[in-house]
Design a protein around this motif. Structure first.
Motif, short mmCIF file in Angstrom:
data_model
loop_
_atom_site.label_atom_id
_atom_site.label_comp_id
_atom_site.label_asym_id
_atom_site.label_seq_id
_atom_site.Cartn_x
_atom_site.Cartn_y
_atom_site.Cartn_z
N UNK A 198 0.83 -1.20 0.00
CA UNK A 198 0.00 0.00 0.00
C UNK A 198 0.86 1.25 0.00
N UNK A 199 2.00 1.20 0.69
CA UNK A 199 2.91 2.35 0.70
C UNK A 199 3.46 2.61 -0.70
N UNK A 200 3.80 1.57 -1.42
CA UNK A 200 4.30 1.75 -2.79
C UNK A 200 3.23 2.33 -3.69
N UNK A 201 1.99 1.87 -3.54
CA UNK A 201 0.90 2.43 -4.34
C UNK A 201 0.68 3.89 -3.99
N UNK A 202 0.70 4.21 -2.70
CA UNK A 202 0.54 5.59 -2.24
C UNK A 202 1.63 6.47 -2.84
N UNK A 203 2.87 6.05 -2.72
CA UNK A 203 4.00 6.85 -3.20
C UNK A 203 3.92 7.07 -4.70
N UNK A 204 3.56 6.02 -5.42
CA UNK A 204 3.45 6.13 -6.88
C UNK A 204 2.39 7.16 -7.26
N UNK A 205 1.25 7.13 -6.58
CA UNK A 205 0.20 8.10 -6.88
C UNK A 205 0.65 9.52 -6.53
N UNK A 206 1.30 9.66 -5.39
CA UNK A 206 1.72 11.00 -4.97
C UNK A 206 2.75 11.57 -5.94
N UNK A 207 3.70 10.74 -6.37
CA UNK A 207 4.79 11.24 -7.18
C UNK A 207 4.49 11.25 -8.68
N UNK A 254 -4.43 10.97 21.62
CA UNK A 254 -3.03 11.37 21.69
C UNK A 254 -2.36 11.51 20.34
N UNK A 255 -2.96 10.97 19.29
CA UNK A 255 -2.41 11.11 17.95
C UNK A 255 -2.91 12.43 17.33
N UNK A 256 -2.06 13.03 16.53
CA UNK A 256 -2.38 14.32 15.90
C UNK A 256 -2.80 14.09 14.45
N UNK A 257 -4.09 14.28 14.18
CA UNK A 257 -4.62 14.08 12.83
C UNK A 257 -4.87 15.39 12.11
N UNK A 258 -4.48 16.51 12.70
CA UNK A 258 -4.87 17.80 12.14
C UNK A 258 -4.37 18.00 10.71
N UNK A 259 -3.15 17.57 10.43
CA UNK A 259 -2.63 17.73 9.07
C UNK A 259 -3.36 16.83 8.08
N UNK A 271 -2.60 19.61 -4.16
CA UNK A 271 -1.71 18.52 -3.73
C UNK A 271 -1.01 18.92 -2.43
N UNK A 272 -1.12 18.10 -1.39
CA UNK A 272 -0.40 18.41 -0.15
C UNK A 272 1.09 18.53 -0.41
N UNK A 273 1.73 19.41 0.35
CA UNK A 273 3.15 19.69 0.14
C UNK A 273 4.03 18.51 0.50
N UNK A 274 3.56 17.70 1.43
CA UNK A 274 4.39 16.57 1.88
C UNK A 274 3.56 15.29 1.89
N UNK A 275 4.19 14.19 1.46
CA UNK A 275 3.52 12.90 1.46
C UNK A 275 3.59 12.26 2.83
N UNK A 323 -2.78 7.44 5.16
CA UNK A 323 -2.15 8.38 6.10
C UNK A 323 -2.57 8.07 7.54
N UNK A 324 -3.81 7.72 7.75
CA UNK A 324 -4.27 7.33 9.09
C UNK A 324 -3.51 6.08 9.55
N UNK A 325 -3.38 5.10 8.66
CA UNK A 325 -2.68 3.87 9.00
C UNK A 325 -1.24 4.15 9.42
N UNK A 326 -0.56 5.00 8.67
CA UNK A 326 0.83 5.33 9.00
C UNK A 326 0.92 6.07 10.34
N UNK A 327 -0.09 6.84 10.65
CA UNK A 327 -0.07 7.63 11.89
C UNK A 327 -0.29 6.76 13.12
N UNK A 328 -1.20 5.77 13.01
CA UNK A 328 -1.59 5.00 14.20
C UNK A 328 -0.95 3.63 14.28
N UNK A 329 -0.40 3.13 13.18
CA UNK A 329 0.14 1.77 13.16
C UNK A 329 -0.94 0.76 12.80
N UNK A 330 -0.50 -0.42 12.38
CA UNK A 330 -1.43 -1.41 11.85
C UNK A 330 -2.45 -1.89 12.89
#
Length: 463
Positions: free
Chosen positions: A358-367, A443-448, A459-463, A402-409
């Motif tokens: 999923x990370x590879x698919x995400x990165x490919x779409x973003x880039x 305790x997790x920050x989802x604001x971004x 497009x968000x500035x950062x992936x 992005x939620x998955x990366x923030x909170x863990x699997x």
């Protein structure tokens, strides 16, 4: 719906000359219910003042003349005192309307069938509405050029309803926020079959016509109802825990479909592991000819495919049974909760089955993804014609990643399984989801994520 084959439509503008039905005593108490549910993109869809609990639909269709005769018996509960209420019905001729067995006054204007009972309805009162109707059901052409409603096919017909096409073949409260159970009987010339949602409860033939009866025992939004009439190879197998799996395939598509449809039990088992218990009492698929429709659709328990689907499309539509069908959108603005989840499920299935992560698919779409991914934020489609454009699907899936990366699997799967369980057979909106995620991961920050990915322009500035 499969994101690879269709952009979901905006409602076509339809105008029907007003027709007035049987005159009865007026003097009803209360006020008329609303002529729309207040949807931000389809304001005339649905109606106010009542909730529907059950539809009993008896349809008789002759493909040669494209004539449909129907009786809809609707069980509803008034949510306010009503002197009149509205049903959505596009085209077709209304032959009679009764409320609690008594003739009711009615009138037509556009897609609105306004019903005025002899006596008013009190808040909390459960009532029966019986509408008899007939004619040639319509196919709607939407602003994006796609077709929905009642689609004639080479050997019968196909009913597809997202977002408002169901009003072309039965009267009702056609907004996803009002779910109901269904009994659907369809009578066709002997030699043809009629496939619908849920479980087949009966079949009988008399005087050269065959009646097929289907029952959807779990609540369903009207746009997820379907009827497919024609000649089909029907296969009955089982899935996880003995779940009945019924597939209906046009004979010309059977050989090419066999291998992928055989994966349904395996995909359902994989989906249960990831998303929780399957929410319905049967599963399956309908595969018709490629020219019969231009898109796949997650019709409840039995997704529709125009020709043999690939594995990704099959995964997408089956996972919709959790996200989109069981957990429905509170309004059409919330489509990313349907399509983002189903698209992300494709990524997860690839990740678990030897494909890109999923990370590879995400990165490919973003880039390297097309610019149209960033045309608008997934939670704010830029109009009714765009509720199934790429941002709703692909960028919606990116929000979940992005939620998955923030909170863990571990927490992520707690979130997606808990979300499906908390709103099982109900509806929810984006604000509900935001609150749920924040509550499950304190305790997790989802604001971004919310600001830049869910609601932000460009497009968000950062992936």
């Amino acid at each position: 719906m499969s994101r690879s084959v269709r952009l979901v439509p905006a409602v076509a503008a339809l105008l029907v000359l007003a027709v007035t039905g049987t005159a009865c005593d007026s003097g009803a108490r209360g006020a008329p219910g609303g002529s729309g549910a207040g949807d931000p993109y389809f304001p005339k869809a649905g109606n106010g003042g009542y909730d529907i609990g059950h539809y009993s639909l008896a349809l008789d269709y002759t493909p040669a003349g494209r004539r449909l005769t129907g009786t809809a018996v609707i069980t509803a509960r008034a949510t306010r005192d009503l002197s009149a209420f509205h049903l959505d019905l596009s085209g077709l001729r209304v032959d009679s309307v009764r409320v609690e067995g008594e003739k009711a006054r009615w009138s037509r204007s556009g897609q609105e069938l306004t019903v005025r009972p002899r006596a008013g309805l009190s808040k909390g009162e459960t009532f029966l509405v019986t509408v008899r109707y007939s004619g040639t059901p319509r196919t709607l052409t939407d602003p994006d050029g796609s077709r929905e409603g009642w689609l004639p096919t080479a050997d019968g017909a196909l009913a597809l309803g997202e977002p408002v096409g169901s009003m072309t073949w039965f009267p009702g409260n056609h907004h996803p926020s009002d779910k109901a159970t269904y009994d659907i009987s369809v009578t066709v010339p002997k030699g043809l079959q009629a496939v619908s949602v849920g479980e087949q409860t009966d079949m009988s033939t008399k005087n050269g016509r065959t009646t097929y009866r289907w029952q959807a025992a779990q609540p369903m939004a009207s746009y997820l109802a379907t009827v497919a009439i024609g000649r089909f190879d029907i296969t009955r197998t089982t899935g996880p825990h003995g779940l009945p799996v019924v597939t209906a395939v046009d004979p010309g598509q059977a050989e090419a479909s066999a291998e992928v449809l055989a994966k349904i039990p395996e995909i359902l088992d994989w989906a249960e592991y990831n998303f929780g218990p399957y929410p319905f009492s049967s599963a399956g698929a309908i595969v018709d000819r490629p020219r019969d429709a231009g898109y796949a659709l997650e019709t409840q328990t039995r997704p529709f495919f125009p020709g043999p689907p690939d594995v990704s499309t099959l995964v997408h539509e089956l996972v919709h049974q959790w996200y989109g069908d069981s957990v429905g959108p509170a309004s059409w603005r919330d489509m990313w909760l349907n399509e983002g989840f189903a698209t992300y499920a494709e990524w997860l299935y690839d990740e678990d089955n030897g494909g890109p992560t999923a990370q590879e698919t995400f990165t490919s779409l973003y880039e390297e993804g097309p610019d149209d991914i960033w045309a608008f934020p997934p939670a704010r489609p830029s109009g009714a014609a765009h509720i199934s454009d790429s941002p709703v699907y692909q960028r919606g899936a990116m929000v979940l990643h992005k939620i998955r990366r923030t909170v863990g699997d571990d927490t992520f799967y707690d979130i997606v399984q808990g979300w499906a369980a908390a709103h099982r057979h109900g509806t929810a909106d984006t604000a509900d989801f935001v609150r749920y995620v924040e509550r499950k991961a304190p305790g997790k920050d989802f604001r971004t994520i919310w600001k830049d990915w869910l609601y932000g322009d460009g497009k968000p500035a950062h992936a």
